[in-house]
Write a protein that holds these residues in place. Structure first.
Motif, PDB file in Angstrom:
ATOM      1  N   SER A  60       0.843  -1.193   0.000  1.00  0.00           N
ATOM      2  CA  SER A  60       0.000   0.000   0.000  1.00  0.00           C
ATOM      3  C   SER A  60       0.879   1.243   0.000  1.00  0.00           C
ATOM      4  O   SER A  60       1.855   1.319   0.737  1.00  0.00           O
ATOM      5  CB  SER A  60      -0.887   0.010   1.247  1.00  0.00           C
ATOM      6  OG  SER A  60      -1.428   1.306   1.439  1.00  0.00           O
ATOM      7  N   CYS A  61       0.527   2.224  -0.833  1.00  0.00           N
ATOM      8  CA  CYS A  61       1.381   3.411  -0.904  1.00  0.00           C
ATOM      9  C   CYS A  61       1.118   4.340   0.277  1.00  0.00           C
ATOM     10  O   CYS A  61       1.864   5.273   0.517  1.00  0.00           O
ATOM     11  CB  CYS A  61       1.196   4.131  -2.225  1.00  0.00           C
ATOM     12  SG  CYS A  61      -0.232   5.206  -2.276  1.00  0.00           S
ATOM     13  N   GLY A  62       0.025   4.099   1.006  1.00  0.00           N
ATOM     14  CA  GLY A  62      -0.205   4.848   2.235  1.00  0.00           C
ATOM     15  C   GLY A  62      -1.024   6.110   2.086  1.00  0.00           C
ATOM     16  O   GLY A  62      -1.294   6.809   3.053  1.00  0.00           O
ATOM     17  N   LYS A  63      -1.437   6.390   0.853  1.00  0.00           N
ATOM     18  CA  LYS A  63      -2.140   7.639   0.615  1.00  0.00           C
ATOM     19  C   LYS A  63      -3.546   7.638   1.242  1.00  0.00           C
ATOM     20  O   LYS A  63      -3.970   8.633   1.820  1.00  0.00           O
ATOM     21  CB  LYS A  63      -2.251   7.834  -0.904  1.00  0.00           C
ATOM     22  CG  LYS A  63      -2.593   9.214  -1.353  1.00  0.00           C
ATOM     23  CD  LYS A  63      -2.394   9.277  -2.883  1.00  0.00           C
ATOM     24  CE  LYS A  63      -2.652  10.653  -3.417  1.00  0.00           C
ATOM     25  NZ  LYS A  63      -2.326  10.733  -4.854  1.00  0.00           N
ATOM     26  N   CYS A  64      -4.269   6.519   1.120  1.00  0.00           N
ATOM     27  CA  CYS A  64      -5.631   6.463   1.652  1.00  0.00           C
ATOM     28  C   CYS A  64      -5.636   5.813   3.029  1.00  0.00           C
ATOM     29  O   CYS A  64      -5.041   4.753   3.223  1.00  0.00           O
ATOM     30  CB  CYS A  64      -6.538   5.635   0.749  1.00  0.00           C
ATOM     31  SG  CYS A  64      -6.319   5.973  -0.993  1.00  0.00           S
ATOM     32  N   THR A  65      -6.340   6.453   3.939  1.00  0.00           N
ATOM     33  CA  THR A  65      -6.332   5.972   5.324  1.00  0.00           C
ATOM     34  C   THR A  65      -6.806   4.524   5.418  1.00  0.00           C
ATOM     35  O   THR A  65      -6.184   3.704   6.079  1.00  0.00           O
ATOM     36  CB  THR A  65      -7.260   6.854   6.180  1.00  0.00           C
ATOM     37  OG1 THR A  65      -6.992   8.204   5.833  1.00  0.00           O
ATOM     38  CG2 THR A  65      -6.996   6.638   7.645  1.00  0.00           C
ATOM     39  N   PHE A  66      -7.916   4.209   4.751  1.00  0.00           N
ATOM     40  CA  PHE A  66      -8.460   2.867   4.924  1.00  0.00           C
ATOM     41  C   PHE A  66      -7.586   1.795   4.302  1.00  0.00           C
ATOM     42  O   PHE A  66      -7.467   0.704   4.827  1.00  0.00           O
ATOM     43  CB  PHE A  66      -9.899   2.788   4.412  1.00  0.00           C
ATOM     44  CG  PHE A  66     -10.864   2.755   5.556  1.00  0.00           C
ATOM     45  CD1 PHE A  66     -11.044   1.578   6.276  1.00  0.00           C
ATOM     46  CD2 PHE A  66     -11.543   3.895   5.951  1.00  0.00           C
ATOM     47  CE1 PHE A  66     -11.902   1.539   7.353  1.00  0.00           C
ATOM     48  CE2 PHE A  66     -12.398   3.870   7.027  1.00  0.00           C
ATOM     49  CZ  PHE A  66     -12.593   2.692   7.729  1.00  0.00           C
ATOM     50  N   CYS A  67      -6.977   2.138   3.189  1.00  0.00           N
ATOM     51  CA  CYS A  67      -6.086   1.149   2.577  1.00  0.00           C
ATOM     52  C   CYS A  67      -4.895   0.918   3.495  1.00  0.00           C
ATOM     53  O   CYS A  67      -4.447  -0.205   3.676  1.00  0.00           O
ATOM     54  CB  CYS A  67      -5.630   1.620   1.205  1.00  0.00           C
ATOM     55  SG  CYS A  67      -4.396   0.567   0.440  1.00  0.00           S
ATOM     56  N   ARG A  68      -4.413   1.990   4.107  1.00  0.00           N
ATOM     57  CA  ARG A  68      -3.227   1.878   4.958  1.00  0.00           C
ATOM     58  C   ARG A  68      -3.559   1.209   6.285  1.00  0.00           C
ATOM     59  O   ARG A  68      -2.966   0.206   6.655  1.00  0.00           O
ATOM     60  CB  ARG A  68      -2.644   3.274   5.185  1.00  0.00           C
ATOM     61  CG  ARG A  68      -1.318   3.296   5.901  1.00  0.00           C
ATOM     62  CD  ARG A  68      -0.792   4.707   6.026  1.00  0.00           C
ATOM     63  NE  ARG A  68      -1.568   5.506   6.977  1.00  0.00           N
ATOM     64  CZ  ARG A  68      -2.186   6.645   6.689  1.00  0.00           C
ATOM     65  NH1 ARG A  68      -2.133   7.140   5.481  1.00  0.00           N
ATOM     66  NH2 ARG A  68      -2.870   7.298   7.603  1.00  0.00           N
TER      67      ARG A  68
ATOM     68  N   LEU B 173      -8.624   4.856  -3.127  1.00  0.00           N
ATOM     69  CA  LEU B 173      -8.465   5.602  -4.366  1.00  0.00           C
ATOM     70  C   LEU B 173      -8.199   4.691  -5.555  1.00  0.00           C
ATOM     71  O   LEU B 173      -8.709   4.896  -6.644  1.00  0.00           O
ATOM     72  CB  LEU B 173      -7.298   6.579  -4.168  1.00  0.00           C
ATOM     73  CG  LEU B 173      -6.885   7.461  -5.311  1.00  0.00           C
ATOM     74  CD1 LEU B 173      -8.007   8.411  -5.663  1.00  0.00           C
ATOM     75  CD2 LEU B 173      -5.638   8.239  -4.930  1.00  0.00           C
ATOM     76  N   CYS B 174      -7.353   3.690  -5.358  1.00  0.00           N
ATOM     77  CA  CYS B 174      -6.971   2.870  -6.509  1.00  0.00           C
ATOM     78  C   CYS B 174      -7.343   1.415  -6.297  1.00  0.00           C
ATOM     79  O   CYS B 174      -7.756   0.997  -5.218  1.00  0.00           O
ATOM     80  CB  CYS B 174      -5.481   3.008  -6.817  1.00  0.00           C
ATOM     81  SG  CYS B 174      -4.428   1.917  -5.865  1.00  0.00           S
ATOM     82  N   GLY B 175      -7.162   0.646  -7.359  1.00  0.00           N
ATOM     83  CA  GLY B 175      -7.528  -0.763  -7.344  1.00  0.00           C
ATOM     84  C   GLY B 175      -6.845  -1.567  -6.255  1.00  0.00           C
ATOM     85  O   GLY B 175      -7.388  -2.558  -5.773  1.00  0.00           O
TER      86      GLY B 175
HETATM   87  S1  SF4 Z   1      -5.804   2.503  -2.371  1.00  0.00           S
HETATM   88 FE1  SF4 Z   1      -4.112   2.850  -3.805  1.00  0.00          FE
HETATM   89  S2  SF4 Z   1      -3.695   5.028  -3.602  1.00  0.00           S
HETATM   90 FE2  SF4 Z   1      -4.873   4.458  -1.814  1.00  0.00          FE
HETATM   91  S3  SF4 Z   1      -3.311   3.954  -0.255  1.00  0.00           S
HETATM   92 FE3  SF4 Z   1      -3.900   2.076  -1.273  1.00  0.00          FE
HETATM   93  S4  SF4 Z   1      -2.332   1.856  -2.834  1.00  0.00           S
HETATM   94 FE4  SF4 Z   1      -2.284   3.997  -2.229  1.00  0.00          FE
END
Ligand code: SF4
Ligand SMILES: Cc1cc2nc3c(=O)[nH]c(=O)nc-3n(C[C@H](O)[C@H](O)[C@H](O)COP(=O)(O)O)c2cc1C
Ligand code: SF4
Ligand code: SF4
Ligand code: FES
Ligand code: FES
Lengths: 162, 584
Positions: free
Chosen positions: B441-449, B487-489
């Motif tokens: 995870s790139c860490g940009k979105c709170t829930f993804c992170r 934000l992303c897939g």
């Molecule tokens: S959903 Fe995509 S953009 Fe958002 S934190 Fe995860 S990897 Fe990054």
């Protein structure tokens, strides 16, 4: 923001690298790759010297470097062992291979042996999934491994056979 | 021998299996005799590597499992003209099972021609499609042929390729980019690697046709750094293409110009996502960004950009040369053409296959793949990697097409197919994928992170035997939030492996939670390793391999494992030659 620790030799190498690869903003990753090709990791003073030659803050370059898992910030052992832990290798016992190499060398995943002979890393997939489980040592890929086979191979490297 | 040609398959995994040594070995014998020894690449029968093929008086015989000893036999037969029946892998019943159901469009040349020779590609009708385009078609005609073919993007999302091209063609801007996504991040998949190593010109020709159709001026092939051989062969191919004026200025004497280069990735899975990939090409951190703007309007350096996957481009020359109908005659529901799959995991015949849409998973796993390598019952197949899911055996009659696969909760994905038998723990698999996405995870979105971290903690708790039944509801709830707010897939699809395993293998989760048992014998906290006294011969091997000295016993005496010290690493099980150590 002149680089304090940069000797002339380091600056000279930095100039060479920038000349070879280019200094456009989109060349940052290829520049870092070239530094790592030469030194097996990113030495601080060389990264700073490259930043100076490019006239950009070193922090910008580090910002890019730390994002990508390819880049290393500490020196690597003479041999780099990468255990694949992709899906195919995972279900075929990759953990066993890591455990036995770790035991054989006395080093944890991500670490380098004290004698600087080996660095042990894992990788997401080497693209040879049909030979799972797979380990890559330097440029050579070994497939269909068992823990005893991989131990034997690592021992050969220890004894300087490769 | 003048009428004899010998081919050795030198793809990455062939080399790993020892094919380079076989090549070098045969070279010393064949070169002096003047026999043609040629390099080819992955023919898809990776299970039988190293592979040597012999063409003798117009007839080709493909041999597998070639070691030095067998290579000697083959060298002898080249002299005598009588060939062994043993190890024939294509001209055998097994080979027929593997090959007969396949339809090779993208893989047609792979393992047949020398990927480092543009002449061999030309002999195989190479660059004819490009020539046809510039001579016979207007750019918009090319776009409509690709539209009519029904080709959808093979990189995962399955967007209509012709439609995507029409966006770039219609975009305002003088300088347009074309990108080939060769980041192949799915851990357990190697389709794009094999295609690039085996037939780089085909992908390049597909890009050239796309450039002609859309008006793109510059192309970038973004390739994973872990694929050095693919990068090498691409560079050779680009150079050869430039020399023959297929790439560069005034291609084939027209005013169409297109420049192309390879960009090496730096090890970030998220860079496979198109906006992250473009950021990475610009030399930045590979963070995805919100769409719109879409790449066709604002891509690399804010210029219009089109991104397609390797296999997508690989289909294009065939479509142009043979017409849209030759492609969309392979039709099932809303999917057309073929799909390449990398068949791996616990499968008897693992390799690279290309099948028409509509074949069922069962036909792939049992007929082409020959069932499990272990002979144990097959349990599931994982499709789509970290964004996909596990399809249970009872749904194996599901046909291969985008819609049907989606209905199962998995996705077609880029083509990774990892087969699992009953010694694979589905909770562990779910945990494995979540650990992967969490880490990437790139860490940009709170829930993804944070959300994926919470899910991983819960899954780890369950595999440790400390889970509770409410945890399953919590997982589903977290999954929903992550899918909705990412934000992303990567984030949106990250819960798929968990959701599909809960859906289809709930009883396995319950066994971990309620009975503190791992039915597959995988989760370390829930198993005990013990010696079967009746089978133990007292050979002492296990005691010698145990890293924590948990095993005691006299030579020729029954050995005993101390459960307190044992870390359940499994090394002793593998070491014992008498199957005397078991997991309970
Ligand atoms: S959903 Fe995509 S953009 Fe958002 S934190 Fe995860 S990897 Fe990054
Ligand atoms: C996290 C993530 C990783 C991806 N990785 C890849 C990849 O490795 N290769 C690929 O072709 N597409 C990948 N994609 C899909 C691309 O974003 C994009 O949809 C695709 O390259 C478009 O090409 P296509 O239309 O030809 O499929 C990924 C998407 C996401 C969200
Ligand atoms: S390796 Fe197997 S047979 Fe040998 S002592 Fe251990 S358990 Fe017994
Ligand atoms: S499983 Fe590992 S730790 Fe346990 S007895 Fe066997 S070798 Fe030793
Ligand atoms: S999963 Fe290990 S090589 Fe692909
Ligand atoms: S890499 Fe050789 S057959 Fe697949």
């Amino acid at each position: 923001m002149a680089c304090k620790d940069c000797s002339n030799a380091v600056l000279e190498e930095a100039r060479q690298i920038v000349k070879q690869v280019g200094s456009e903003p989109e060349k940052v990753i290829p520049l870092l790759q070239e530094i790592q090709n030469r030194h097996s990791y990113l030495p601080d003073n060389l990264v700073e010297a490259v930043a100076e030659v490019m006239e950009v803050p070193a922090a910008d370059i580090y910002g890019v470097a730390t994002f990508y898992s390819q880049f290393r910030f500490t020196p690597m052992g003479k041999h780099l062992i990468k255990v694949c832990k992709g899906t195919a290798c995972h279900v075929s016992g990759a953990d066993l291979l890591t455990a036995s190499i770790s035991d054989e060398l006395g080093v944890e995943e991500g670490g380098t042996t004290e004698d600087m002979l080996f660095t042990l890393e894992t990788v997401a997939c080497l693209g040879c999934c049909s030979l799972a489980p797979v380990v890559m040592i330097d440029d050579k890929v070994y497939g269909k491994l068992t823990s005893s086979k991989v131990r034997k191979i690592v021992k050969e490297y220890k004894n300087g056979k490769h | 021998m003048e009428n004899t040609r010998v081919f050795v398959g030198l793809g990455s995994c062939g080399i790993a299996a020892g094919a380079q040594d076989i090549y070098d070995y045969m070279e010393t014998e064949l070169k002096p005799a003047g026999t043609d020894l040629e390099v080819t690449s992955c023919v898809g029968m990776c299970y039988a590597e190293p592979i040597v093929e012999i063409e003798y008086e117009g007839e080709r015989r493909r041999y597998g499992y070639v070691d030095k000893k067998f290579a000697d036999e083959l060298l002898e037969s080249v002299k005598t003209g009588t060939f062994p029946e043993k190890n024939l892998i294509a001209q055998s019943d097994e080979g027929k099972e593997y090959l007969d159901r396949q339809v090779k469009i993208v893989l047609k040349n792979c393992g047949i021609i020398n990927p480092e020779s543009i002449d061999e590609y030309l002999e195989a009708d190479g660059y004819k499609a490009l020539t046809k385009c510039v001579e016979e078609y207007k750019p918009e005609e090319v776009v409509s042929i690709v539209k009519d073919s029904g080709l959808k993007g093979r990189g995962g999302a399955g967007f209509l390729t012709g439609l995507k091209w029409s966006f770039l063609a219609g975009a305002k801007g003088d300088y347009k980019y074309l990108v080939c996504n060769a980041d192949e991040g799915d851990p357990g998949a190697f389709m794009d690697r094999s295609v690039l190593e085996g037939d780089p010109h085909k992908v390049i020709e597909g890009m050239l046709i796309a450039a002609y159709a859309t008006g793109a001026k510059e192309g970038v092939i973004y390739c994973r750094a872990e694929y050095p051989l693919a990068i090498k062969r691409l560079n050779i191919a680009i150079k050869a293409g430039e020399e023959k004026n297929f790439i560069g200025d005034n291609i084939l004497g027209t005013d169409f110009s297109f420049h192309l280069h390879v960009k090496e990735g730096a090890g970030a899975f998220v860079c496979g996502e198109e906006t992250a990939l473009m950021a990475s090409i610009e030399g930045k951190r590979g963070m995805p960004r919100l769409r719109p703007p879409f790449p066709a309007n604002s891509g690399i350096n804010k210029s219009p950009t089109n991104i397609n996957n390797v296999e997508t481009y690989g289909n294009v020359p065939f479509i142009i040369l043979n017409g849209a109908e030759s492609f969309n005659k392979y039709a099932f529901k809303n999917s057309y053409g073929t799909k390449v799959f990398a068949l791996a995991g616990k499968i008897k015949r693992g390799g690279l296959i290309e099948v028409p849409m509509g074949l069922t998973i069962r036909e792939i796993v049992t007929e082409i793949g020959g069932g499990t390598s272990s002979g144990r019952p097959v349990k599931a197949v994982q499709m789509g990697g970290p964004a996909g899911g596990c399809i249970p055996e009872r749904l194996f009659d599901t046909p291969i097409d985008y819609d049907s696969i989606n209905e199962t909760g998995a996705i077609m994905g880029s083509g990774g197919m990892v087969v699992m038998d009953d010694s694979t723990c589905m909770v562990d698999v779910a945990r494995y994928f979540l650990a992967f996405t969490q880490n990437e995870s790139c860490g940009k979105c709170t829930f993804c992170r944070i959300g994926t971290k919470r899910m991983l903690e819960i899954l780890t708790r369950i595999t440790d035997g400390k889970g509770e039944m409410e945890d399953l509801d919590k997982l589903v709830e977290l999954a929903e939030h992550i899918s909705k707010t990412s934000l992303c897939g990567l984030g949106q699809l990250a819960p798929n492996p968990v959701l599909t395993t809960i859906k289809y293998f709930r009883e396995e989760y319950e066994a971990h939670i309620k009975d503190h048992k791992c039915p597959a014998g995988v989760c370390k906290s829930l198993i005990t390793i013990q010696v079967i006294p009746d089978k133990c011969t007292g050979c002492t091997l296990c005691a010698r391999v145990c890293p924590v000295s948990a095993i005691e016993g006299e030579r020729k005496g029954i050995h005993v494992i101390d459960p307190e010290t044992c870390t359940r690493c499994g090394l002793c099980i593998e070491a014992c030659n008498f199957d005397a150590i078991e997991v309970v």
